[in-house]
Design an enzyme around this catalytic site. Structure first.
Site, mmCIF file in Angstrom:
data_model
loop_
_atom_site.group_PDB
_atom_site.id
_atom_site.type_symbol
_atom_site.label_atom_id
_atom_site.label_comp_id
_atom_site.label_asym_id
_atom_site.label_seq_id
_atom_site.Cartn_x
_atom_site.Cartn_y
_atom_site.Cartn_z
ATOM 1 N N TYR A 162 3.863 -9.589 15.805
ATOM 2 C CA TYR A 162 4.084 -8.531 14.806
ATOM 3 C C TYR A 162 4.676 -7.284 15.488
ATOM 4 O O TYR A 162 5.706 -6.744 15.048
ATOM 5 C CB TYR A 162 2.759 -8.204 14.108
ATOM 6 N N GLN A 205 0.825 -1.224 0.000
ATOM 7 C CA GLN A 205 0.000 0.000 0.000
ATOM 8 C C GLN A 205 0.851 1.262 0.000
ATOM 9 O O GLN A 205 0.619 2.183 -0.781
ATOM 10 C CB GLN A 205 -0.858 0.050 1.261
ATOM 11 N N LYS A 231 8.415 -5.587 14.969
ATOM 12 C CA LYS A 231 8.556 -4.204 14.483
ATOM 13 C C LYS A 231 9.342 -3.378 15.499
ATOM 14 O O LYS A 231 10.163 -2.541 15.112
ATOM 15 C CB LYS A 231 7.189 -3.563 14.233
HETATM 16 N N1 LIG Z 1 -1.140 -1.818 7.090
HETATM 17 C C1 LIG Z 1 -1.262 -1.294 8.286
HETATM 18 O O1 LIG Z 1 -2.365 -1.169 8.822
HETATM 19 C C2 LIG Z 1 -0.056 -0.797 9.034
HETATM 20 C C3 LIG Z 1 -0.226 -0.276 10.323
HETATM 21 C C4 LIG Z 1 0.889 0.193 11.006
HETATM 22 C C5 LIG Z 1 2.135 0.146 10.417
HETATM 23 N N2 LIG Z 1 2.266 -0.366 9.166
HETATM 24 C C6 LIG Z 1 3.607 -0.418 8.571
HETATM 25 O O2 LIG Z 1 3.603 0.405 7.420
HETATM 26 C C7 LIG Z 1 4.499 -0.123 6.440
HETATM 27 C C8 LIG Z 1 3.800 -0.236 5.104
HETATM 28 O O3 LIG Z 1 2.698 -1.111 5.261
HETATM 29 P P1 LIG Z 1 1.698 -1.452 4.086
HETATM 30 O O4 LIG Z 1 0.328 -1.266 4.610
HETATM 31 O O5 LIG Z 1 2.117 -0.764 2.841
HETATM 32 O O6 LIG Z 1 1.970 -3.017 3.980
HETATM 33 P P2 LIG Z 1 1.569 -4.026 2.818
HETATM 34 O O7 LIG Z 1 0.546 -3.418 1.927
HETATM 35 O O8 LIG Z 1 1.270 -5.308 3.499
HETATM 36 O O9 LIG Z 1 2.910 -4.153 2.001
HETATM 37 C C9 LIG Z 1 4.037 -4.770 2.523
HETATM 38 C C10 LIG Z 1 4.934 -5.119 1.382
HETATM 39 O O10 LIG Z 1 6.074 -5.795 1.939
HETATM 40 C C11 LIG Z 1 6.420 -6.787 1.034
HETATM 41 N N3 LIG Z 1 7.145 -7.891 1.644
HETATM 42 C C12 LIG Z 1 6.699 -8.781 2.547
HETATM 43 N N4 LIG Z 1 7.643 -9.709 2.786
HETATM 44 C C13 LIG Z 1 8.703 -9.378 1.998
HETATM 45 C C14 LIG Z 1 9.967 -9.948 1.783
HETATM 46 N N5 LIG Z 1 10.329 -11.069 2.390
HETATM 47 N N6 LIG Z 1 10.813 -9.334 0.927
HETATM 48 C C15 LIG Z 1 10.446 -8.210 0.284
HETATM 49 N N7 LIG Z 1 9.256 -7.642 0.423
HETATM 50 C C16 LIG Z 1 8.386 -8.214 1.288
HETATM 51 C C17 LIG Z 1 5.123 -7.310 0.463
HETATM 52 O O11 LIG Z 1 5.405 -7.925 -0.768
HETATM 53 P P3 LIG Z 1 4.309 -8.748 -1.604
HETATM 54 O O12 LIG Z 1 3.437 -7.702 -2.219
HETATM 55 O O13 LIG Z 1 5.149 -9.478 -2.607
HETATM 56 O O14 LIG Z 1 3.625 -9.624 -0.624
HETATM 57 C C18 LIG Z 1 4.296 -6.045 0.362
HETATM 58 O O15 LIG Z 1 4.390 -5.484 -0.925
HETATM 59 C C19 LIG Z 1 5.016 -1.438 7.021
HETATM 60 O O16 LIG Z 1 6.249 -1.212 7.624
HETATM 61 C C20 LIG Z 1 4.007 -1.789 8.080
HETATM 62 O O17 LIG Z 1 4.577 -2.574 9.119
HETATM 63 C C21 LIG Z 1 1.208 -0.832 8.448
#
Ligand SMILES: NC(=O)c1ccc[n+]([C@@H]2O[C@H](COP(=O)([O-])OP(=O)(O)OC[C@H]3O[C@@H](n4cnc5c(N)ncnc54)[C@H](OP(=O)(O)O)[C@@H]3O)[C@@H](O)[C@H]2O)c1
Length: 295
Positions: free
Chosen positions: A134, A11, A138
């Protein structure tokens, strides 16, 4: 500047790409930056070798923005080692590489580093105490960044991220709301939604900031979300109200919706430090913006 963005299919990665593409038409400054977006095909954070090979094979970077993460909160309870590798050990390795390349690092963290027991919004200086795997991984990532890079890194804790991309609460509610007449949604977990586009804009502001680009700055933590404290129930109700989906929402307690990972009850984050530097947008305005795009 050469800027590496990991997690290109997530995202936040996609939202950064969207904002850069929109800015590129109008902003000459952004055009002078070269953004390189990578997904797990190019840079697999679950494999130490993949990380070292990637950086050995490519020219050095000025900034690394780590949007990739293991984000499956429930599955992480089973896949502890994998979650720890991606969210902690790989981040430590990225920080070591950033040091070697004299690059800056932006690490995205989460409100789930807190236990949710506080009766006021969490400040950046409050002691974390994650209650699920998780959150633990983090937090370990944050600590690895702070130890490895006492200068030149920024840690941004965000919460309840949604966007027009991928899977998220907003898109799940839109789907369920169209399938069902009535839904039960947890009403006693409180937090703040974050539209990924707003966070992407904040990150792009950081990298344009003269202080960040300039001499060594002490590594800092910032909280970034939209403005407003709500429950998942209120979030769902507003999604249906804006989209005029006719679906009744009933609030339920966390105990009535058991999940493998425990969820913290109130992780609202204090935004005062961030507000000093960045625009913070009201959660309803940003939700409207995202729903307009999804429509
Ligand atoms: N989503 C939330 O509600 C939330 C809340 C608080 C903090 N955050 C933090 O915000 C940041 C961005 O989150 P987001 O919502 O954009 O997450 P997301 O949509 O789940 O995207 C995470 C990305 O990480 C990639 N990934 C996972 N394992 C991997 C690996 N082994 N090697 C390389 N890439 C890998 C995934 O690849 P694939 O597409 O190939 O699976 C995905 O594209 C993260 O650090 C997350 O912890 C998110």
């Amino acid at each position: 500047m050469r800027i590496l963005v990991t997690g290109k299919n997530g995202q936040l990665g996609k939202s950064i790409h969207k904002v850069i593409s929109a800015n590129a038409k109008t902003d000459n400054n952004q055009n002078s930056n070269q953004f390189i977006f990578v997904g797990r095909e190019e840079l697999d954070l679950s494999r130490e070798n993949s990380i070292s090979h990637y950086f050995d094979d490519n020219d050095k970077f000025d900034i690394i923005i780590n949007c990739a993460a293991y984000t499956e909160v429930d599955k992480a309870e089973e896949e502890q080692n994998l979650a720890n590798q991606v969210n902690h050990l790989a981040v430590k390795q990225l920080a070591q590489i950033a040091n070697k390349q004299q690059a800056k690092l932006i690490y995205i963290s989460t409100d789930y580093v807190f236990d949710g027991e506080s009766d006021r919004p969490y400040m950046e200086t409050d002691a974390p105490n994650p209650i699920n795997v998780y959150g633990q991984t983090k937090l370990a990532g944050e600590q690895a960044v702070q130890v490895t890079m006492p200068t030149n890194a920024i840690i941004i804790r965000t919460s309840w991220v949604y966007s027009e991309y991928g899977n998220n609460f907003v898109k799940t509610m839109l789907r369920l709301g169209q399938e069902r007449d009535e839904l039960s949604v947890v009403g006693d977990q409180i937090g703040s939604p974050t539209y990924a586009t707003d966070l992407a804009n904040a990150i792009l502001e950081i990298i344009q900031n003269k202080e960040f680009k300039g001499a060594k700055q002490t590594t800092q933590i910032y909280h970034y979300s939209n403005e407003g404290e709500i429950s998942w129930y209120e979030f769902a109700k507003e999604i249906f109200e804006i989209t005029q989906i006719d679906c009744k929402v009933n609030p339920i307690a966390t105990e009535q919706y058991p999940t493998p990972a425990r969820r913290p009850l109130n992780t609202t984050m204090d935004l005062n430090k961030t507000r000093f530097y960045f625009d913070i947008f009201d959660w309803k305005n940003s939700l409207n913006e995202c729903l307009e795009i999804i429509k």
